[in-house]
Design an enzyme around this catalytic site. Structure first.
Site, short mmCIF file in Angstrom:
data_model
loop_
_atom_site.label_atom_id
_atom_site.label_comp_id
_atom_site.label_asym_id
_atom_site.label_seq_id
_atom_site.Cartn_x
_atom_site.Cartn_y
_atom_site.Cartn_z
N CYS A 328 -53.37 -21.86 -14.66
CA CYS A 328 -52.98 -21.61 -13.27
C CYS A 328 -53.25 -20.13 -12.90
O CYS A 328 -54.40 -19.72 -12.86
CB CYS A 328 -51.52 -22.01 -13.05
SG CYS A 328 -51.13 -22.36 -11.32
N HIS A 425 -51.09 -27.88 -15.61
CA HIS A 425 -49.84 -27.75 -16.36
C HIS A 425 -49.69 -29.03 -17.18
O HIS A 425 -49.78 -30.14 -16.65
CB HIS A 425 -48.65 -27.56 -15.42
CG HIS A 425 -48.70 -26.29 -14.65
ND1 HIS A 425 -48.57 -25.06 -15.27
CD2 HIS A 425 -48.91 -26.04 -13.33
CE1 HIS A 425 -48.67 -24.10 -14.36
NE2 HIS A 425 -48.87 -24.67 -13.18
#
Length: 483
Positions: A328, A425
């Site tokens: 991310c 994730h």
């Protein structure tokens, strides 16, 4: 519907742990049970099937209940982002950034959102397990507190109190909390449990006597700390659930605005590897792999990475062939540049990245919140994305893996030899990915777990339920649920 709120004498007392264990135990008893937290403050978040965003603690509790996570389990989520305050997420949708003082001004408008979510559950479960926040008796906040006592008052339910013996002063914690409650709220108490005990349990045998003298709250018992029964932690305070292992070190950079720290946890299943969270450049020594995780303020944390000297160390390690993975915001930092001219995701500005991947990131107000299935090396697993930046290739590159959402499939991430970047994730829930990185890093005694991460968590939830039954007197809870 019965309602039981899990309150704590402080933050990190074990409310999330106890609520998860109670969810698993009630489900095992054949009851339909659901989790709830009116307002959560955490940068560890999860994506629901419909693209909503909730706290990871409630997602874990939903899993323990055998339910799909929904936004009604956590109607208000605050994601701290530094100078701007926190991003306010309502029923799964990101709204504005607000400062703490202004949040409390909005309580009158937010309480109906909580009530709407509570009403949603009334005909959908036998028992609703609510989780409190911090302490229920913060005198300066009680009139504006919509997490601890007000929801259980609204439902005319009961509560249990969790005290953390690790902090010391456990009798003062319990008796002080009890005495600061008014009589009507005291009457809702089902009991108190002492959590995180280490050592000889016989040393605490007289606790019941002392608590009976000072309160009329039933004493449920004491829970020993079990490192093997630690599911995903709610926030980055709980290092016990994030940092352990024995073997070659993987350095995880603990950004000041760290988010989704639980991405490290599947590594804890494996042997011959140690998760080490680092904040100083000298802590990088000896690490055979480096991970840059998520952040709620990419610009500020990229600047911090430079100022601490960690960025330069990461660059040198990458040149030596050390595997470097960015997730991310960490992925964004590994690119050529990060640009957030309006301060959409924290501090505004434009900074050069570490220039280890051929991507450039620009932030916009559109937030990508999506659940996907990822595929790599013949393995397929569930993952999700939460980000406001868009990373665009600036040159030739190789995708890291592929993802599917419904009927759509696309390439995801970027890799250049030993440097990997991804928005996923849950990347490390793949044992194939962990094994490949361990091979590239040259781990000397690494062995991947034979159980998948999600299966492991179900074993943990069952063990947590066992611990409640073995160690606590739950008669008051069973009588209430059956009434």
């Amino acid at each position: 519907m019965k309602a039981i709120s899990v309150l704590g004498t402080s933050s990190n007392s074990g409310k999330s742990w106890f609520a998860t264990a109670l969810c698993a135990l009630l489900r095992r008893k054949g009851l339909t049970v659901a989790p709830f937290k009116a307002q959560n403050m955490s940068n560890n978040s999860f994506v629901t099937l419909d693209g909503g965003e909730i706290g990871r603690a409630q997602a874990a509790q939903a899993e323990a209940c055998g339910l799909q996570p929904t936004v009604e389990m956590n109607p208000i989520l605050l994601k701290p982002s530094g100078r701007l305050g926190s991003q306010l997420v309502l029923l799964g949708r990101a709204t504005e950034h607000i400062e703490s003082a202004r949040y409390y001004e909005l309580v009158v408008k937010l309480w109906p959102v909580v009530c709407e979510a509570l009403e949603f559950w009334k005909k959908r479960c036998d028992v609703l397990i609510l989780e409190g926040a911090g302490s229920p008796v913060e005198l300066n906040l009680m009139s504006r507190d919509i997490v601890n006592l007000r929801p259980i008052q609204y439902l005319d339910g009961k509560w249990v109190l969790i005290a953390d013996i690790e902090r010391g002063g456990v009798f003062a914690q319990i008796i002080g909390t009890w005495n600061l409650l008014d009589r009507a709220d005291q009457a809702r108490g089902l009991g108190v449990a002492v959590n995180k005990f280490r050592g000889d349990l016989s040393l605490f045998e007289e606790a019941r006597h002392y608590l009976v003298e000072k309160t009329s709250l039933p004493y449920l018992g004491v829970l020993p700390f079990s490192p093997k029964l630690q599911p995903e932690s709610e926030d980055s305070l709980c290092r016990a659930a994030e940092e352990r292992g024995d073997g070659d070190a993987v350095a995880w950079v603990r950004f000041p605005h760290l988010s989704n720290s639980q991405d490290c946890q599947p590594w804890l299943l494996d042997t011959g590897v140690r998760v080490r969270w680092i904040q100083h450049v000298d802590e990088m020594d000896g690490a055979k792999m480096i991970v840059l995780p998520g952040s709620k303020n990419t610009i500020a944390d990229l600047q911090w990475l430079r100022e601490t000297g960690i960025a330069a160390d990461v660059e040198r390690a990458a040149q030596r062939g050390v595997p470097v993975v960015g997730i991310c915001a960490g992925y964004q930092m590994l690119g050529e540049s990060v640009c957030d001219p309006e301060g959409i995701a924290g501090d505004r500005g434009a900074l050069p990245g570490l220039n280890l991947l051929p991507v450039r990131t620009t932030f916009s107000k559109t937030k990508e919140v999506v659940q996907v299935f990822a595929s790599w090396g013949g393995e397929r697993w569930q993952a999700y994305e939460i980000h406001m930046g868009t990373s665009v290739p600036s040159g030739p590159y190789q995708p890291l893996c592929s993802v599917e959402r419904g009927w759509e499939a696309r390439a995801e991430g970027c890799q250049m030899r030993n440097v990997w970047g991804t928005y996923l994730h849950g990347l490390f829930e793949s044992s194939a990915i962990r094994s490949e990185l361990a091979r590239r890093a040259g781990f000397s005694s690494y062995r991947s777990a034979t159980i998948r991460w999600r299966e492991h968590l179900q074993v943990v939830y069952d063990g947590m339920a066992d611990l409640l039954e073995e160690r606590l007197n739950l008669e008051e809870i069973w009588e209430y649920v059956a009434s």
